[in-house]
Write an enzyme that holds these catalytic residues in place. Sequence first.
Site, PDB file in Angstrom:
ATOM      1  N   HIS A 108       0.829  -1.204   0.000  1.00 57.65           N
ATOM      2  CA  HIS A 108       0.000   0.000   0.000  1.00 57.65           C
ATOM      3  C   HIS A 108       0.862   1.253   0.000  1.00 57.65           C
ATOM      4  O   HIS A 108       2.072   1.200   0.190  1.00 57.65           O
ATOM      5  CB  HIS A 108      -0.911   0.017   1.241  1.00 57.65           C
ATOM      6  CG  HIS A 108      -1.690  -1.236   1.430  1.00 57.65           C
ATOM      7  ND1 HIS A 108      -2.061  -1.713   2.667  1.00 57.65           N
ATOM      8  CD2 HIS A 108      -2.176  -2.132   0.536  1.00 57.65           C
ATOM      9  CE1 HIS A 108      -2.734  -2.840   2.529  1.00 57.65           C
ATOM     10  NE2 HIS A 108      -2.810  -3.115   1.248  1.00 57.65           N
ATOM     11  N   HIS A 174      -9.983 -13.686   5.204  1.00 56.81           N
ATOM     12  CA  HIS A 174      -9.216 -13.071   4.117  1.00 56.81           C
ATOM     13  C   HIS A 174      -9.461 -13.839   2.832  1.00 56.81           C
ATOM     14  O   HIS A 174      -9.435 -15.063   2.812  1.00 56.81           O
ATOM     15  CB  HIS A 174      -7.718 -13.046   4.437  1.00 56.81           C
ATOM     16  CG  HIS A 174      -6.934 -12.228   3.465  1.00 56.81           C
ATOM     17  ND1 HIS A 174      -6.498 -12.727   2.248  1.00 56.81           N
ATOM     18  CD2 HIS A 174      -6.529 -10.928   3.500  1.00 56.81           C
ATOM     19  CE1 HIS A 174      -5.851 -11.777   1.592  1.00 56.81           C
ATOM     20  NE2 HIS A 174      -5.858 -10.678   2.326  1.00 56.81           N
TER      21      HIS A 174
END
Length: 428
Positions: A108, A174
């Site tokens: 990110h 997830h």
Amino acid sequence: MKNFSIPFGKEKITFSLPDEQVAGVLLSHAHEYKAPKSEAELVADALANPIGSPKLSELAKGKKTCTIISSDHTRPVPSHVIMPQLLAELRKGNPDIAITILIATGMHRPTTHEELVAKYGKEIADHETFVIHDSRKDEDMVSIGTLPSGGECLINKAAAHTDLLIAEGFIEPHFFAGMSGGRKSVLPGIASKITVLANHCSEFINSPYARTGVLEGNPIHQDMLYAAKAAKLAFICNVVIDADKKVIAAFAGDSEKAHYAGVDFEMKLAGVKPVPADIVVTTNGGYPLDQNIYQSVKGMTAAEATCKEGGVIIDVSACSDGHGGEDFYNTLKDAADIQKAMDDILARGRNETVFDQWESQILLRMLLKYTIIMVTEAPKDMVEAMHMKYAASIDEALAMAKKIVAAKGVSELKITVIPDGVSVIVKE
């Protein structure tokens, strides 16, 4: 009529559906679970009773340095609850230990100072030592071995060169690692881009075991376990949170044993059976998880697990940060033929993975089977460039979806609603 209130950024969106159209509502039991103690007390109890490990204060004795891996701004980890207790426990055992908080950005963007203040509080953000991981800075990486997948295991030197490596985090379903938390703090959290790309290869993403809630046989999980062991991740404090992002359980201790204890707890709460429908409404759990389209793919996969093939997925995600990944966006935007784009990805070897390929692969997988409509603040042209449809409101999206399924000859319309797509494990 059945009324719904679902998260959208920091707000809620409300809508109603006729009772006869509602096939089912898939909701994690975490949202109704009543914690026996306060958030701080739950974390304190976990640290006082670690699983498979001495107390953190004991581990700190005789160590000169400690690095705490901490999730970044895209994760709703209640660090303002956990971090003060981790710091206090370390200094209780060793007042002179030099502590670095390593922000696990994975792939990110860097976390800003303002985001650190919001996450930890001004006292910690202004007075502790922080390192913001950048997976693209090769000079910051140290090799610690070779992953089972064959990729080189490179991690941030702040983690490799510390006397004591610990991590805080949270456990949730997830969409390809099976469950978050534990070993995931290392890979992809503080790993080099080279390592992340090898782990997130098309072969592994395509595995039937690389799915929500699946750890056994999951090749991505196996790589992550190796990375955590090779990095000598000595201790974790992981929490489970509810829809309000409040701690309802905490698990501390050995990085593997404490994580599996937390996974068992979360599995019991998050598991829901699919309720097949022609239209499925989902979200990405609101802020901070729905800041961009990249992250919102996760919530879509919950809908994927219960939507009839050829049906419509309505994803309600604010995406105030836009697409969230330039390579991810460009792959979709530049794909004149989405089947060819998928074929190109699947043809790449483990060491040929490109940035954000995994996210593109999963979104393409869904686009090949479903129509996806986004109710979002992201620009309309951005959404449409990524081969999805844009709706300015949930009512507009529902009207569009009903027309699409009606055109396919569906006579008895059914809609499944998943108020928080990232909190459930949809499987038989």
